[in-house]
Design a protein around this motif. Structure first.
Motif, short mmCIF file in Angstrom:
data_model
loop_
_atom_site.label_atom_id
_atom_site.label_comp_id
_atom_site.label_asym_id
_atom_site.label_seq_id
_atom_site.Cartn_x
_atom_site.Cartn_y
_atom_site.Cartn_z
N ALA A 19 0.83 -1.21 0.00
CA ALA A 19 0.00 0.00 0.00
C ALA A 19 0.87 1.26 0.00
CB ALA A 19 -0.94 -0.01 1.21
N ARG A 20 1.94 1.22 0.78
CA ARG A 20 2.85 2.36 0.83
C ARG A 20 3.55 2.56 -0.52
NH1 ARG A 20 4.71 1.30 5.45
NH2 ARG A 20 6.36 -0.13 4.80
N ASN A 21 3.96 1.47 -1.13
CA ASN A 21 4.66 1.57 -2.42
C ASN A 21 3.74 2.06 -3.54
OD1 ASN A 21 7.01 0.65 -1.25
ND2 ASN A 21 6.82 -1.43 -2.02
N TYR A 22 2.50 1.61 -3.55
CA TYR A 22 1.58 1.99 -4.62
C TYR A 22 0.95 3.36 -4.41
CZ TYR A 22 1.80 -2.63 -6.76
OH TYR A 22 2.22 -3.78 -7.40
N PHE A 23 0.63 3.68 -3.13
CA PHE A 23 -0.17 4.88 -2.88
C PHE A 23 0.45 5.87 -1.89
CE2 PHE A 23 -3.26 1.65 -4.24
CZ PHE A 23 -3.73 2.30 -5.38
N LEU A 24 1.65 5.56 -1.39
CA LEU A 24 2.32 6.44 -0.44
C LEU A 24 1.46 6.70 0.80
CD1 LEU A 24 3.88 9.00 -2.97
CD2 LEU A 24 4.94 6.94 -2.01
N ILE A 25 0.75 5.66 1.24
CA ILE A 25 -0.07 5.79 2.44
C ILE A 25 0.38 4.80 3.50
CG2 ILE A 25 -2.12 6.66 1.24
CD1 ILE A 25 -3.30 3.84 1.39
N ASN A 26 0.23 5.21 4.76
CA ASN A 26 0.58 4.34 5.88
C ASN A 26 -0.63 3.96 6.71
OD1 ASN A 26 3.50 4.25 5.58
ND2 ASN A 26 3.43 6.44 6.06
N ASP A 27 -1.78 4.56 6.39
CA ASP A 27 -2.99 4.26 7.13
C ASP A 27 -4.20 4.59 6.24
OD1 ASP A 27 -4.49 3.37 9.26
OD2 ASP A 27 -4.50 5.29 10.30
N HIS A 28 -5.29 3.91 6.53
CA HIS A 28 -6.52 4.12 5.75
C HIS A 28 -7.66 3.51 6.56
CE1 HIS A 28 -9.51 3.58 2.56
NE2 HIS A 28 -8.87 4.55 1.93
N PRO A 29 -8.87 4.07 6.45
CA PRO A 29 -10.01 3.51 7.20
C PRO A 29 -10.27 2.03 6.92
CG PRO A 29 -10.58 5.68 6.36
CD PRO A 29 -9.23 5.32 5.77
N LEU A 30 -9.88 1.52 5.74
CA LEU A 30 -10.10 0.10 5.42
C LEU A 30 -9.02 -0.81 6.00
CD1 LEU A 30 -11.36 0.28 1.73
CD2 LEU A 30 -12.65 -0.51 3.72
N PHE A 31 -7.92 -0.26 6.52
CA PHE A 31 -6.83 -1.10 7.02
C PHE A 31 -7.28 -2.10 8.09
CE2 PHE A 31 -2.55 1.08 5.82
CZ PHE A 31 -2.88 1.00 4.49
N PRO A 32 -8.08 -1.71 9.10
CA PRO A 32 -8.48 -2.72 10.10
C PRO A 32 -9.24 -3.90 9.50
CG PRO A 32 -8.88 -0.51 10.93
CD PRO A 32 -8.52 -0.37 9.46
N GLU A 33 -10.14 -3.60 8.57
CA GLU A 33 -10.90 -4.67 7.91
C GLU A 33 -9.97 -5.57 7.09
OE1 GLU A 33 -14.30 -5.23 4.43
OE2 GLU A 33 -14.00 -3.26 5.31
N ILE A 34 -9.07 -4.96 6.35
CA ILE A 34 -8.12 -5.73 5.53
C ILE A 34 -7.21 -6.56 6.42
CG2 ILE A 34 -6.15 -5.52 3.96
CD1 ILE A 34 -7.67 -3.13 2.66
N GLN A 35 -6.75 -5.98 7.52
CA GLN A 35 -5.88 -6.72 8.44
C GLN A 35 -6.58 -7.95 8.98
OE1 GLN A 35 -4.49 -4.53 11.88
NE2 GLN A 35 -2.85 -5.99 12.25
#
Length: 80
Positions: A19-35
């Motif tokens: 996610a960091r490599n593709y979008f330069l993000i370290n957090d997102h509201p969907l991260f808990p669900e994806i985790q």
């Protein structure tokens, strides 16, 4: 002689790196669900990357990953 290359499954840390490599993000509201879904299903980094590449919009791409993982989890529950 057959040659098999071991490709591990995508865990949480690998997903965050993608996610960091593709979008330069370290957090997102969907991260808990994806985790949570990553801990329940087996998906390769290539499958995750394919979903991330489908959109230049991080929200849409991450929703695609969550949908893929949810479908895999549902398939497990159905015994497929």
């Amino acid at each position: 002689m057959d040659m098999h290359v071991y490709m591990g499954y995508c865990g949480w840390e690998a997903f965050k790196t993608l996610a960091r490599n593709y979008f330069l993000i370290n957090d997102h509201p969907l991260f808990p669900e994806i985790q949570a879904l990553l801990s329940a299903v087996e998906v390769t980094p290539a499958e995750v990357s394919e979903m991330l590449l489908r959109s230049e919009d991080a929200d849409a791409a991450l929703q695609g990953v969550a949908t893929l993982l949810g479908e895999k989890k549902q398939a497990i529950g159905e015994g497929n």
